[in-house]
Design a protein around this motif. Sequence first.
Motif, PDB file in Angstrom:
ATOM      1  N   GLU A   1       0.847  -1.202   0.000  1.00 18.84           N
ATOM      2  CA  GLU A   1       0.000   0.000   0.000  1.00 18.84           C
ATOM      3  C   GLU A   1       0.876   1.244   0.000  1.00 18.84           C
ATOM      4  N   ALA A   2       1.932   1.198   0.806  1.00 27.35           N
ATOM      5  CA  ALA A   2       2.828   2.361   0.913  1.00 27.35           C
ATOM      6  C   ALA A   2       3.560   2.615  -0.399  1.00 27.35           C
ATOM      7  N   TYR A   3       4.237   1.604  -0.935  1.00 20.60           N
ATOM      8  CA  TYR A   3       5.008   1.899  -2.147  1.00 20.60           C
ATOM      9  C   TYR A   3       4.131   1.975  -3.388  1.00 20.60           C
ATOM     10  N   GLY A   4       2.951   1.372  -3.352  1.00 20.29           N
ATOM     11  CA  GLY A   4       2.016   1.539  -4.464  1.00 20.29           C
ATOM     12  C   GLY A   4       1.504   2.967  -4.550  1.00 20.29           C
ATOM     13  N   THR A   5       1.284   3.589  -3.402  1.00 21.57           N
ATOM     14  CA  THR A   5       0.839   4.977  -3.391  1.00 21.57           C
ATOM     15  C   THR A   5       1.969   5.905  -3.830  1.00 21.57           C
ATOM     16  N   ILE A   6       3.205   5.539  -3.511  1.00 24.31           N
ATOM     17  CA  ILE A   6       4.358   6.294  -4.012  1.00 24.31           C
ATOM     18  C   ILE A   6       4.388   6.242  -5.541  1.00 24.31           C
ATOM     19  N   ASP A   7       4.128   5.075  -6.104  1.00 26.33           N
ATOM     20  CA  ASP A   7       4.093   4.923  -7.563  1.00 26.33           C
ATOM     21  C   ASP A   7       2.984   5.793  -8.165  1.00 26.33           C
TER      22      ASP A   7
ATOM     23  N   GLY B   1      10.309   4.324  -2.963  1.00 25.05           N
ATOM     24  CA  GLY B   1       9.619   3.084  -3.339  1.00 25.05           C
ATOM     25  C   GLY B   1      10.503   1.868  -3.149  1.00 25.05           C
ATOM     26  N   SER B   2      11.752   1.971  -3.544  1.00 25.14           N
ATOM     27  CA  SER B   2      12.702   0.872  -3.352  1.00 25.14           C
ATOM     28  C   SER B   2      12.903   0.582  -1.870  1.00 25.14           C
ATOM     29  N   TYR B   3      13.011   1.635  -1.087  1.00 23.13           N
ATOM     30  CA  TYR B   3      13.156   1.483   0.361  1.00 23.13           C
ATOM     31  C   TYR B   3      11.947   0.737   0.937  1.00 23.13           C
ATOM     32  N   LEU B   4      10.753   1.176   0.563  1.00 24.12           N
ATOM     33  CA  LEU B   4       9.535   0.570   1.100  1.00 24.12           C
ATOM     34  C   LEU B   4       9.315  -0.849   0.586  1.00 24.12           C
ATOM     35  N   ALA B   5       9.852  -1.157  -0.582  1.00 26.66           N
ATOM     36  CA  ALA B   5       9.710  -2.504  -1.163  1.00 26.66           C
ATOM     37  C   ALA B   5      10.715  -3.489  -0.585  1.00 26.66           C
ATOM     38  N   THR B   6      11.517  -3.038   0.366  1.00 29.04           N
ATOM     39  CA  THR B   6      12.532  -3.889   0.988  1.00 29.04           C
ATOM     40  C   THR B   6      12.145  -4.159   2.432  1.00 29.04           C
ATOM     41  N   ASP B   7      12.018  -5.413   2.779  1.00 28.90           N
ATOM     42  CA  ASP B   7      11.793  -5.795   4.177  1.00 28.90           C
ATOM     43  C   ASP B   7      13.165  -6.008   4.804  1.00 28.90           C
ATOM     44  N   PRO B   8      13.605  -5.099   5.678  1.00 30.39           N
ATOM     45  CA  PRO B   8      14.970  -5.180   6.204  1.00 30.39           C
ATOM     46  C   PRO B   8      15.227  -6.404   7.079  1.00 30.39           C
TER      47      PRO B   8
ATOM     48  N   ILE C   1       2.685   5.124   4.890  1.00 30.10           N
ATOM     49  CA  ILE C   1       4.019   4.831   5.425  1.00 30.10           C
ATOM     50  C   ILE C   1       3.965   4.807   6.950  1.00 30.10           C
ATOM     51  N   TYR C   2       3.238   5.734   7.550  1.00 27.66           N
ATOM     52  CA  TYR C   2       3.083   5.706   9.014  1.00 27.66           C
ATOM     53  C   TYR C   2       2.347   4.449   9.467  1.00 27.66           C
TER      54      TYR C   2
END
Length: 187
Positions: A32-38, A71-78, A140-141
């Motif tokens: 949801e977070a990185y999709g909204t960034i897109d 988007g890359s950051y959010l698409a990564t599960d650390p 993101i929050y």
Amino acid sequence: MEKSKIYTGGGDKGKTSLVGGFRVSKTHPRLEAYGTIDELNSFIGLLITEVDDKDVCDLLQFVQSKLFTVGSYLATDPSKTEYKIESQISGDSIAKIEEAIDRADERLPKMKSFVLPGGSRSAAIAHVCRTVCRRAERNIYRLAETDAVEEPVLVFMNRLSDLLFVIARRECLLKNGEEIFWNNTCK
């Protein structure tokens, strides 16, 4: 070199891969977070087509590149994959946005009331970008409630919505001649 396929069928059952190959539901808060960034990045691309000022267009293209970073950051599960250096937002990027806000705001008249979206096509699109940016920030929050999110990402998104607001005001004044303000006496 073989061309990659547009469709793989991998997401046909409601799952998709994060950076590193770990699969999650397409309804996961991270998506949801990185999709909204897109979505925001796409709207900013539309905004660029309506803005006449080259400096503003260059700034918005910088923003688009930074949104790919977010988007890359959010698409990564650390917990599963290490972040790539390209996936990090720097203080310099935030400072560039803040400086642009300050420069634009210096040239704008003091606000007399709440500004209504509209006045010109470019101003209206900038307001759409601003509201999508706010939704991305909320998403993101929401992700940050369960997974760690670095503060620079949150700060960047917050400043970006402010930048989009001043761009909207500027575009309205340039193309409409005046801003449209909320009339609290409308019945």
